[in-house]
Write a protein that holds these residues in place. Structure first.
Motif, mmCIF file in Angstrom:
data_model
loop_
_atom_site.group_PDB
_atom_site.id
_atom_site.type_symbol
_atom_site.label_atom_id
_atom_site.label_comp_id
_atom_site.label_asym_id
_atom_site.label_seq_id
_atom_site.Cartn_x
_atom_site.Cartn_y
_atom_site.Cartn_z
ATOM 1 N N ILE A 1 0.745 -1.220 0.000
ATOM 2 C CA ILE A 1 -0.161 -0.077 -0.043
ATOM 3 C C ILE A 1 0.949 1.080 -0.030
ATOM 4 O O ILE A 1 1.706 1.431 0.732
ATOM 5 N N VAL A 2 0.593 2.214 -0.666
ATOM 6 C CA VAL A 2 1.465 3.466 -0.890
ATOM 7 C C VAL A 2 0.274 4.588 -0.677
ATOM 8 O O VAL A 2 -0.915 4.593 -1.486
ATOM 9 N N VAL A 3 0.440 5.433 0.240
ATOM 10 C CA VAL A 3 -0.508 6.525 0.426
ATOM 11 C C VAL A 3 0.456 7.710 0.415
ATOM 12 O O VAL A 3 1.483 8.181 0.880
ATOM 13 N N ALA A 4 -0.245 8.679 -0.430
ATOM 14 C CA ALA A 4 0.307 9.955 -0.808
ATOM 15 C C ALA A 4 -0.725 11.021 -0.365
ATOM 16 O O ALA A 4 -1.700 11.301 -1.280
ATOM 17 N N ASN A 5 -0.335 12.060 0.522
ATOM 18 C CA ASN A 5 -1.077 13.130 0.904
ATOM 19 C C ASN A 5 -0.424 14.545 0.541
ATOM 20 O O ASN A 5 0.370 14.927 1.352
ATOM 21 N N ILE A 6 -0.378 14.728 -0.780
ATOM 22 C CA ILE A 6 0.166 15.690 -1.190
ATOM 23 C C ILE A 6 -0.579 16.827 -2.186
ATOM 24 O O ILE A 6 -1.623 16.295 -2.694
ATOM 25 N N LEU A 7 -0.246 17.667 -2.429
ATOM 26 C CA LEU A 7 -1.197 18.669 -3.444
ATOM 27 C C LEU A 7 -1.062 18.163 -4.717
ATOM 28 O O LEU A 7 -0.015 17.635 -5.277
ATOM 29 N N VAL A 8 -1.935 18.577 -5.566
ATOM 30 C CA VAL A 8 -2.035 18.053 -6.957
ATOM 31 C C VAL A 8 -0.796 18.338 -7.766
ATOM 32 O O VAL A 8 -0.360 17.644 -8.727
ATOM 33 N N GLY A 9 -0.322 19.618 -7.800
ATOM 34 C CA GLY A 9 1.163 19.670 -8.763
ATOM 35 C C GLY A 9 2.158 18.919 -8.407
ATOM 36 O O GLY A 9 2.597 18.086 -9.178
ATOM 37 N N PRO A 10 2.615 18.558 -7.000
ATOM 38 C CA PRO A 10 3.683 17.525 -6.626
ATOM 39 C C PRO A 10 3.029 16.211 -6.967
ATOM 40 O O PRO A 10 4.020 15.292 -7.553
ATOM 41 N N LEU A 11 1.713 15.941 -6.890
ATOM 42 C CA LEU A 11 1.181 14.625 -7.243
ATOM 43 C C LEU A 11 1.435 14.264 -8.752
ATOM 44 O O LEU A 11 1.600 13.128 -8.805
ATOM 45 N N MET A 12 1.122 15.320 -9.358
ATOM 46 C CA MET A 12 1.345 14.952 -11.001
ATOM 47 C C MET A 12 2.801 14.736 -11.268
ATOM 48 O O MET A 12 2.954 13.623 -12.020
ATOM 49 N N LYS A 13 3.533 15.246 -10.755
ATOM 50 C CA LYS A 13 5.093 15.111 -10.933
ATOM 51 C C LYS A 13 5.608 13.969 -10.409
ATOM 52 O O LYS A 13 6.368 13.082 -11.122
ATOM 53 N N LEU A 14 5.034 13.276 -9.394
ATOM 54 C CA LEU A 14 5.376 12.193 -8.578
ATOM 55 C C LEU A 14 4.700 10.838 -9.267
ATOM 56 O O LEU A 14 4.712 9.819 -8.687
ATOM 57 N N ALA A 15 3.686 11.108 -9.915
ATOM 58 C CA ALA A 15 2.724 9.900 -10.417
ATOM 59 C C ALA A 15 3.508 8.849 -10.865
ATOM 60 O O ALA A 15 3.181 7.640 -10.320
ATOM 61 N N PRO A 16 4.535 8.939 -11.789
ATOM 62 C CA PRO A 16 5.253 7.613 -12.314
ATOM 63 C C PRO A 16 5.837 6.960 -11.158
ATOM 64 O O PRO A 16 6.062 5.791 -11.099
ATOM 65 N N VAL A 17 6.517 7.730 -10.390
ATOM 66 C CA VAL A 17 7.291 7.137 -9.189
ATOM 67 C C VAL A 17 6.521 6.463 -8.249
ATOM 68 O O VAL A 17 6.762 5.406 -7.760
ATOM 69 N N LEU A 18 5.173 7.120 -7.853
ATOM 70 C CA LEU A 18 4.450 6.620 -6.978
ATOM 71 C C LEU A 18 3.860 5.140 -7.603
ATOM 72 O O LEU A 18 3.505 4.189 -6.760
ATOM 73 N N SER A 19 3.562 5.207 -8.899
ATOM 74 C CA SER A 19 2.851 3.912 -9.586
ATOM 75 C C SER A 19 3.977 2.804 -9.463
ATOM 76 O O SER A 19 3.412 1.717 -9.246
ATOM 77 N N MET A 20 5.032 3.236 -9.658
ATOM 78 C CA MET A 20 6.336 1.964 -9.386
ATOM 79 C C MET A 20 6.442 1.459 -8.047
ATOM 80 O O MET A 20 7.010 0.639 -7.651
ATOM 81 N N ALA A 21 6.034 2.368 -7.017
ATOM 82 C CA ALA A 21 6.251 2.022 -5.707
ATOM 83 C C ALA A 21 5.396 0.941 -5.154
ATOM 84 O O ALA A 21 5.571 0.369 -4.336
ATOM 85 N N VAL A 22 4.357 0.887 -5.949
ATOM 86 C CA VAL A 22 3.164 -0.159 -5.402
ATOM 87 C C VAL A 22 3.334 -1.567 -6.320
ATOM 88 O O VAL A 22 3.778 -1.741 -7.394
ATOM 89 N N LYS A 23 3.175 -2.711 -5.439
ATOM 90 C CA LYS A 23 3.405 -3.998 -6.096
ATOM 91 C C LYS A 23 2.509 -4.105 -7.359
ATOM 92 O O LYS A 23 1.173 -3.882 -7.028
#
Length: 98
Positions: free
Chosen positions: A59-81
Motif C-alpha cells: 500500500i502506498v499513500v500520498a497526501n500531497i497537493l495536485v502539482g507535486p502529485l502529478m510530478k510524482l505519479a510515475p514514481v508512486l505507481s512504480m512503488a506499488v506492487k
C-alpha cells in the motif's frame, strides 16, 4: 510493517510524535528521510539509501497537493506492487475534482 518516507523533516517529526501519542511502537514503523525517490525497472530507490535496494509496497499513500502529485505519479505507481498493490492518493482540493 509500515515504512514512512518523506523529504520534509518536519513531516517526519510530526509523524513520530503522532506515533508516540497513539502508543505505536518503533518496532512497528520505520520513518525514513530521503532527498529524492527515483524509479527503476522493478520499483523505487531512495536516493539516500546506501544499499540502492529497489523497493515496492503493498500500500502506498500520498497526501500531497495536485502539482507535486502529478510530478510524482510515475514514481508512486512504480512503488506499488504490480498485481496486488494499492495506491491511495489524497490532498486534492474540492475544486480540483473532476
Amino acid at each position: 510493517r509500515v515504512v514512512g518516507i518523506d523529504i520534509d523533516d518536519e513531516a517526519l517529526e510530526a509523524a513520530a510524535e503522532n506515533l508516540e501519542l497513539n502508543g505505536i511502537s518503533d518496532d512497528a514503523v520505520t520513518l525514513r528521510h530521503t532527498r529524492e525517490v527515483v524509479q527503476d525497472s522493478s520499483g523505487v530507490i531512495l536516493r539516500d539509501d546506501a544499499t540502492g535496494q529497489s523497493l515496492q509496497f503493498d500500500i502506498v499513500v500520498a497526501n500531497i497537493l495536485v502539482g507535486p502529485l502529478m510530478k510524482l505519479a510515475p514514481v508512486l505507481s512504480m512503488a506499488v506492487k504490480e498485481e496486488t498493490g494499492v495506491l491511495c492518493l489524497c490532498g486534492l482540493r474540492e475544486e480540483q475534482l473532476p
